[in-house]
Design a protein around this motif. Structure first.
Motif, PDB file in Angstrom:
ATOM      1  N   TRP A  98      46.656  35.060  39.066  1.00  0.00           N
ATOM      2  CA  TRP A  98      46.670  33.729  39.665  1.00  0.00           C
ATOM      3  C   TRP A  98      46.139  33.775  41.086  1.00  0.00           C
ATOM      4  O   TRP A  98      45.411  32.887  41.510  1.00  0.00           O
ATOM      5  CB  TRP A  98      48.082  33.161  39.656  1.00  0.00           C
ATOM      6  CG  TRP A  98      48.503  32.582  38.335  1.00  0.00           C
ATOM      7  CD1 TRP A  98      47.878  32.718  37.132  1.00  0.00           C
ATOM      8  CD2 TRP A  98      49.645  31.778  38.100  1.00  0.00           C
ATOM      9  NE1 TRP A  98      48.574  32.051  36.160  1.00  0.00           N
ATOM     10  CE2 TRP A  98      49.673  31.467  36.721  1.00  0.00           C
ATOM     11  CE3 TRP A  98      50.664  31.299  38.891  1.00  0.00           C
ATOM     12  CZ2 TRP A  98      50.652  30.682  36.156  1.00  0.00           C
ATOM     13  CZ3 TRP A  98      51.656  30.525  38.324  1.00  0.00           C
ATOM     14  CH2 TRP A  98      51.649  30.212  36.968  1.00  0.00           C
ATOM     15  N   GLU A 102      43.388  31.277  42.557  1.00  0.00           N
ATOM     16  CA  GLU A 102      43.740  30.355  43.633  1.00  0.00           C
ATOM     17  C   GLU A 102      42.745  30.395  44.793  1.00  0.00           C
ATOM     18  O   GLU A 102      42.764  29.524  45.649  1.00  0.00           O
ATOM     19  CB  GLU A 102      45.159  30.634  44.133  1.00  0.00           C
ATOM     20  CG  GLU A 102      46.213  30.205  43.131  1.00  0.00           C
ATOM     21  CD  GLU A 102      47.616  30.656  43.500  1.00  0.00           C
ATOM     22  OE1 GLU A 102      47.768  31.559  44.352  1.00  0.00           O
ATOM     23  OE2 GLU A 102      48.564  30.105  42.922  1.00  0.00           O
ATOM     24  N   MET A 119      48.465  27.564  41.544  1.00  0.00           N
ATOM     25  CA  MET A 119      48.632  27.428  40.098  1.00  0.00           C
ATOM     26  C   MET A 119      50.118  27.362  39.806  1.00  0.00           C
ATOM     27  O   MET A 119      50.914  27.972  40.507  1.00  0.00           O
ATOM     28  CB  MET A 119      48.024  28.620  39.353  1.00  0.00           C
ATOM     29  CG  MET A 119      46.523  28.579  39.292  1.00  0.00           C
ATOM     30  SD  MET A 119      45.852  29.865  38.222  1.00  0.00           S
ATOM     31  CE  MET A 119      46.195  29.207  36.589  1.00  0.00           C
ATOM     32  N   ASP A 126      49.370  26.439  31.994  1.00  0.00           N
ATOM     33  CA  ASP A 126      49.074  26.714  33.398  1.00  0.00           C
ATOM     34  C   ASP A 126      48.196  25.588  33.922  1.00  0.00           C
ATOM     35  O   ASP A 126      47.276  25.133  33.246  1.00  0.00           O
ATOM     36  CB  ASP A 126      48.344  28.047  33.548  1.00  0.00           C
ATOM     37  CG  ASP A 126      49.195  29.235  33.117  1.00  0.00           C
ATOM     38  OD1 ASP A 126      50.436  29.113  33.140  1.00  0.00           O
ATOM     39  OD2 ASP A 126      48.621  30.270  32.758  1.00  0.00           O
TER      40      ASP A 126
END
Length: 176
Positions: A98, A102, A119, A126
């Protein structure tokens, strides 16, 4: 002092039995990072795993043998650094952490829609939380919007350029 960024990966629950075992509540997709001898920074200081049984969701820590000692760790949060995460978690092809996603921008049909601010998992999906590009905000669009991180919306990821190409994400923005 510049401290490394830490990611919340688990929370310790109540004691289980008389020998210092505790319930383990995972907040990660990588349970393999919980192994005997691994150390984690926590809200109670540095903790070293003594034993772990992921099937039963049970963990114990060195120095906290016995129920009275273990009770002190109830509700403790466990964290991993970016380096520990990369070292301990093995990704499959075309999978990304993630924190890598991001850092990306969202592009659709040659238009920058915005940047991913974070996220989150809602239910089993998600979601990308996107801060809308200033140019679009000035045109009257919402300052932020959500896009499900599923194949329906994600065309491709260029992790080198930090760009995620989407389809139909602009429709979500327009409806926001």
């Amino acid at each position: 002092m510049n401290r490394p960024k830490r990611f919340f990966i688990a929370q310790v629950g109540k004691t289980h039995g008389l020998y210092g075992d505790l319930k383990l509540h995972l907040h990660t997709d990588f349970p393999e990072q919980f192994q005997a001898g691994y150390k984690f920074q926590s809200s109670s200081g540095l903790l070293e795993i003594n034993e772990v049984n992921l099937k039963r969701g049970i963990i114990s820590f060195k120095g906290y043998e016995g129920v009275d000692y273990a009770k002190k760790l109830t509700n403790t949060k466990l964290y991993a650094t970016l380096e520990e995460t990369r070292e301990r978690c093995k990704l499959k092809e075309d999978e990304h952490f993630w924190f890598e996603i991001e850092a990306c921008s969202i592009m659709e049909d040659g238009v920058l829609l915005g940047k991913i601010s974070e996220m989150q998992r809602l239910a089993d999906v998600d979601y990308l939380f996107i801060e809308t590009d200033e140019r679009l905000v000035k045109e009257g669009f919402s300052k932020s919007f959500l896009v499900p991180y599923i194949d329906r919306y994600i065309l491709k990821k260029d992790m080198e350029s930090k760009i995620i190409y989407t389809k139909d994400a602009k429709e979500i923005l327009e409806a926001s």
